[in-house]
Structure formats: C-alpha cells, structure tokens
Write an enzyme that holds these catalytic residues in place. Structure first.
Site, PDB file in Angstrom:
ATOM      1  N   LYS A  70     -12.393  29.914  -5.620  1.00 44.42           N
ATOM      2  CA  LYS A  70     -13.094  29.942  -6.901  1.00 44.42           C
ATOM      3  C   LYS A  70     -12.366  30.908  -7.816  1.00 44.42           C
ATOM      4  CE  LYS A  70     -17.456  31.119  -9.021  1.00 44.42           C
ATOM      5  NZ  LYS A  70     -18.862  31.469  -8.788  1.00 44.42           N
ATOM      6  N   LYS A  90     -12.626  25.370  -7.334  1.00 44.77           N
ATOM      7  CA  LYS A  90     -13.421  25.462  -8.548  1.00 44.77           C
ATOM      8  C   LYS A  90     -12.719  26.341  -9.563  1.00 44.77           C
ATOM      9  CE  LYS A  90     -17.793  27.359 -10.084  1.00 44.77           C
ATOM     10  NZ  LYS A  90     -19.011  28.028  -9.701  1.00 44.77           N
TER      11      LYS A  90
HETATM   12  C1  PBG Z   1     -21.465  32.199  -9.708  1.00 44.33           C
HETATM   13  C2  PBG Z   1     -21.357  30.818 -10.189  1.00 44.33           C
HETATM   14  C3  PBG Z   1     -20.601  30.408 -11.285  1.00 44.33           C
HETATM   15  C4  PBG Z   1     -20.767  29.048 -11.438  1.00 44.33           C
HETATM   16  C5  PBG Z   1     -21.600  28.630 -10.417  1.00 44.33           C
HETATM   17  N1  PBG Z   1     -21.967  29.760  -9.641  1.00 44.33           N
HETATM   18  C6  PBG Z   1     -19.601  31.061 -12.127  1.00 44.33           C
HETATM   19  C7  PBG Z   1     -19.586  32.430 -12.534  1.00 44.33           C
HETATM   20  O1  PBG Z   1     -20.413  32.858 -13.367  1.00 44.33           O
HETATM   21  O2  PBG Z   1     -18.684  33.136 -12.109  1.00 44.33           O
HETATM   22  C8  PBG Z   1     -20.137  28.246 -12.532  1.00 44.33           C
HETATM   23  C9  PBG Z   1     -20.500  26.860 -12.640  1.00 44.33           C
HETATM   24  C10 PBG Z   1     -20.128  26.234 -13.916  1.00 44.33           C
HETATM   25  O3  PBG Z   1     -19.527  26.831 -14.823  1.00 44.33           O
HETATM   26  O4  PBG Z   1     -20.461  25.052 -14.040  1.00 44.33           O
HETATM   27  N2  PBG Z   1     -22.294  32.382  -8.664  1.00 44.33           N
END
Ligand code: PBG
Length: 352
Positions: free
Chosen positions: A217, A270
C-alpha cells in the site's frame, strides 16, 4: 515456431523471423473476431464493493466525489444495496466504519456495537452467507489523531508506534470475526500485522476467517477523497513512515513475501491504476496467491470528473480502467464502480 516459443523468444529478446504477410488487423475487423481473441475477461464475481457504514447518518447520503452512499449499519437500505449487488453478480463487499466519535484508543473500532460490527450482524441476519463480507482493519478513521497506528515515540521524536498498534489490530479483527466477517483486511502497513492478526484469530477459534493483507500500500495522493469521506486524514505529519514509497516496485515483492510468510490468504496492491507495473510484478512473482488491487477513491474520482467534463464516454472509460487492472494481473478488483460496471456488463455494453 509455436506461439509459446515465439512469446518466450520475444521475452528473452530473441530475434524473430520477419512476417511479411502479417496483418494483425485481420482479427480486429469485426467485433465477434475481437471477442474471440480477447485475452482479458471482466466478471462482476471478481469485483469487491467498498461500503461505508456510518453511525452519523440515519439515512443513506451520497459520498459526493465517488459513487456510493453512507449507510446506517442496521438499515434496510444497506440490505437492499447488498441484495441489488448480488443480483448483478457482485458478491463481495469491503466494510468501512464511520464512527460517531473518535478517541485516543480508537474504541469504536473494536466495540461490539461499533458500526462495522453492527452492519456485519445485520447483513448476516438478513442475507446469511450469500455475500462475502470483508472488513477494513485499521484505526485511522477511529482515532483522534488520524494515523493508522497509535502515536508513540521513536529515537528522534514523535512517530507512529508499531507493536502497540498490533494489539489493537488483533482486537479489531477478532471483533469483526465474532460479528460474522469472512475476511479481515489489515490496511495500516504496520510490520507484523498479518502474523499478529492470524495468531489472535486462531487463538479465539477463528481459523476459518481469512486475511486479505494490504501488502503493498503506497503513500498516495489518490486517497484524498476517501480521507474526506471518513475524515481520516492524519492530524500531524503524514503516512510516509509506514506506507510505501511510490518510487519503489521491488519493495512490493518484499512486502508481499513477508505477508505470505505471516499467513496472508490474499495479498493486495493499492492504488491500482497508477501501479499496474507493481500488480504485474507481484502476480509474476507469486502467481499462486490471489491478488487484489484497490482502484482507490482518487482514481474513481478521475473517471467521474472526466465523464462530468465530457472528456470521455463514462462506460468506455470505466471498463477500460477495470480491464487494465485485470490485464495487469489482478484477480480481485476493489472498486467503487462495482455496481455500475456490473450493470454495463450485464447489459452487454462492452465498448471493445
Ligand atoms: C487506511 C485506508 C486508506 C484507504 C483505505 N484504508 C488510505 C489512507 O488514508 O491512507 C484508501 C481507500 C481509497 O482511497 O479509496 N486505513
């Protein structure tokens, strides 16, 4: 030379004989021919739809920048959404909670009456085991400081603590398992999070709950809309001390290898659209583990905005994006457009 040998030759940089009569257009002239030789198939059964269950809303309200709504966790509207998706062939869902209050212990994340826990019980009661229910395991939207881990100290000053956070993740995952989750998905990028969750689930008797690890991620600007939706932007600093550096691809292989070693059942890259090379690299490195790719909020917003501005035909743009993610090597696509795309596919409105 067989096609496979030619392919292998090309990949190895081998010299191929010239093909003076090659006419690649022959197979592109008519749609049935194009369909016949198409390499990538989009199927709604591979889409996972994120759903925001909110303690702050008493009726569904649009998310704004991306398709979808906030849903009250125990509402008929939530059940209707999931039923409708099932009818379209979308069978899996990823639940995020928007709590009524955030605190220093992220307590609404593991409360048995928290938004995600309530929604899980409600959906199980109403729909049994037909939908696959996955849950996001993180504290950024439950903690008053908005980080994915608990605040702590490093040798140089304030930073996000690692091992203390793992205990909270384990507690959240067990509370989701108790409430009926099929899959828990840790997204905080703490070291050792998969092992900690696997151990806790097994200890509590939930050997049958799977882990989908947000393995690679990235620290991405494409999360902007999501953070607005859940009010989960960090209150100090940024997430670069735990999320991956966008400059790195090989490091994703390391992260995925570690997560597999810790017991991940599904791994993830991601964002998706801006990281197609990483999807391909991970798929080729570990072809045997299911790979999810998260087409994140900022990427979905690009499609929405382009369509709104008349810069592209929405259906074609959307299906091209999702096809690209599959073509790169993703088995599962997490997408806010799951319903819309499934509908287009059902109606046979495939633009290729
Ligand atoms: C963090 C989390 C994020 C997303 C899902 N879970 C990102 C973040 O704020 O770092 C992003 C999902 C999206 O942008 O669609 N737990």
């Amino acid at each position: 030379m067989s096609r496979v040998e030619a392919h292998a030759g090309a990949r190895l940089g081998g010299v191929l004989p010239p093909y003076p009569r090659a006419r690649p257009r022959r197979l592109r002239l008519l749609k049935p021919l194009r369909d016949l030789v198409s390499e990538t198939i989009l199927d709604p059964g591979h889409f996972m739809l994120p759903i925001f269950v909110s303690e702050r809303h008493s009726k569904p309200e649009p998310l704004g920048s991306i398709p979808g709504n906030y849903y009250p966790p125990e509402s008929g509207d939530l059940v209707d959404l999931v039923s409708k998706a099932l009818d379209f062939g979308v069978k899996s869902f990823l639940l995020f909670g928007y709590p009524s209050r955030k605190d220093e212990r992220a307590s609404r994340a593991y409360a048995s009456d928290g938004p995600v826990q309530k929604a899980l019980r409600h959906l199980r009661r109403e729909l049994g085991y037909e939908p696959v229910l996955a849950t996001d395991v993180c504290i950024c939207n439950y903690h008053s400081e908005g980080h994915c881990g608990l605040p702590g100290n490093c040798r140089f000053g304030r930073c996000v603590a690692n091992d203390e956070t793992l205990e909270v993740y384990a507690r959240i995952a067990v509370s989701h398992a108790e409430a009926g989750a099929d899959i828990v998905a840790p997204s905080g990028m703490m070291d050792g999070q998969v092992a900690a969750i696997r151990e806790a689930l097994d200890r509590e008797g939930y050997w049958d709950v799977a882990i989908m690890a947000y393995s690679a991620k990235y620290a991405s600007s494409f999360y902007g809309p999501f953070r607005g939706i859940l009010d989960s932007a960090p209150r100090w600093g940024d997430r670069r001390s735990y999320q991956m550096d966008p400059r790195n691809a090989w490091e994703a292989v390391k992260e995925v290898a570690l997560d597999i070693g810790e017991g991940a059942d599904i791994v993830m890259v991601k964002p998706a659209l801006a990281y197609l090379d990483v999807i391909r690299l991970v798929k080729e490195s570990f072809p045997w583990i299911p790979l999810a790719a998260y087409n994140v909020s900022g990427e979905a917003a690009l499609v929405e905005l382009a369509a709104r501005e008349g810069l592209a035909e929405k259906a074609a743009l959307l299906l091209e994006v999702l096809t690209a993610i599959r073509r790169a090597g993703a088995d599962i696509i997490i997408t806010y457009h799951a319903l819309e795309a499934a509908q287009l596919l059902k109606e046979g409105r495939i633009p290729f």
